[in-house]
Design a protein around this motif. Structure first.
Motif: not given
Length: 378
Positions: A246-253, A255-257, A271-275
């Motif tokens: 719903a919200k984009p991940a922070p630009e510093t993080v 994105k992982q598949p 599995r939880a992703q960063a951010g």
């Protein structure tokens, strides 16, 4: 064989369908991949005499992304591990990884599923074997069920089978239209992709994007390798396994598949992703925040740990193994989470109260009551 789907199972499957279709842009990209690759898969399955409906399994396994990699290092369209791929005749080395070749991998998948069906004489068990192996299915269903010709799908049916049915329901109607991108295949014949691109008057980078299976500069000449020739427009995101939130991940993080995680105690996981927040991972898993907290025995004020595995269904009342000896840093929640067992079951099995602490070196009983003093386990 025939299937009967119970109404309560239909409701569970519909929840998965809703999760698969809730983000239109992501759904349409996956449908476009299916429209593009299904004609190749269908032809191979017809040649191998495998039921056509198994093509939807590729969507479930990899979302039809050539270089998808799971947390257990399964790779490619059909998510083969290297040793299984080689057993099925695929070449996996520094020059070629046929797990990323839609033609080679689809034929290997067809033969693997047929091999399992020969053993079980039941297509649903063969499907289940694709995720948990023939040995795992045999332990789960028993020899008495081999050759079963009618099956009832219930909420207790293995999650992987229900997830497959959801993919079939979600995508069956969406793949009937003509794709914007067409692919054909040819034998590489020992040439380079640069040479083939020049001969076909196509962009070399586009050709490479559809032939990630080739790691060397030149296609080996030891046997025939299918080179995929794309023509037409490539939709944005076609070749990547992206996430939607719903919200984009922070630009510093970064994105992982998202890759399908191995189930724990037969329970699907993510599995939880960063951010990510609790809301974001619940949405990505296709369940409500309330259910996510309940399934993982968490409270809303707790935070998500990047890389941590979480459950998408309720934990079970007992584990697949009998005992576990705790280590430094363990607590009852971490032990319950490791084995996919409810904490209240562990308290019951081990005679623990809410306030009792677990210390390193304690033997925790996971599948039944701890023997009383003087009793012998089992």
């Amino acid at each position: 064989m025939t299937l009967t789907i119970r109404d309560d199972a239909r409701r569970d499957i519909q929840k998965d369908v809703d999760a698969l279709t809730q983000h239109p842009r992501y759904f349409l990209v996956k449908a476009e991949r299916a429209r593009t690759y299904f004609p190749i898969i269908e032809k191979i399955f017809a040649e191998e005499r495998l039921p056509d409906d198994f093509k939807f399994l590729a969507l479930q396994e990899s979302a039809l992304v050539a270089d998808a990699v799971s947390s257990s290092n399964a790779v490619g369209f059909w998510q083969f591990k290297d040793f299984t791929a080689r057993e099925m005749g695929l070449r996996v080395d520094d020059e070629v990884d046929e797990r990323m070749n839609i033609v080679s991998a689809s034929r290997a998948a067809a033969r693997y599923i047929k091999q399992c069906n020969h053993y079980f004489n039941n297509w649903i068990f063969a499907l289940q074997s694709y995720q948990m192996g023939a040995g795992g299915v045999m332990r789960a269903v028993g020899e008495g069920n081999l050759g079963t010709r009618h099956m009832e799908i219930t909420p207790d049916t293995y999650w992987y089978v229900r997830k497959y049915l959801a993919h079939k329901v979600a995508f069956e109607g969406a793949v009937s239209t003509k794709p914007t991108l067409q692919v054909s295949k040819m034998d590489g014949g020992g040439r380079t992709l640069a040479e083939i691109a020049r001969e076909a008057a196509m962009d070399e980078s586009k050709l490479r994007e559809f032939n990630k299976w080739l790691k060397a500069e030149r296609i080996p000449a030891d046997r025939e390798y299918a080179v995929i020739l794309p023509t037409g427009e490539v939709v944005a995101g076609f070749g990547t396994l992206s996430t939607v939130s719903a919200k984009p991940a922070p630009e510093t993080v970064a994105k992982q598949p998202v890759a399908e995680e191995a189930p724990i105690n037969g329970i699907p996981t993510i599995r939880a992703q960063a951010g990510e927040s609790i809301r974001m991972i619940a949405e990505r898993g296709g369940i409500s925040v309330t259910d996510f907290l309940h399934y993982n025995e968490l409270t809303s004020d707790q935070t998500i740990g990047a890389g941590q595995i979480y459950f998408l269904e309720r934990k079970k009342k007992k584990a697949e193994v009998e005992t576990y000896t705790t280590r430094a840093g363990d607590n009852l929640w971490s032990v319950a989470h490791r084995f996919g067992v409810q904490q209240k079951s562990l308290r019951k099995f081990n005679g623990l109260n809410e306030s009792d602490q677990v210390v390193a070196g304690t033997v925790i009983y996971l599948a039944g009551r701890k023997p009383a003093a003087g009793e012998t386990a089992g």
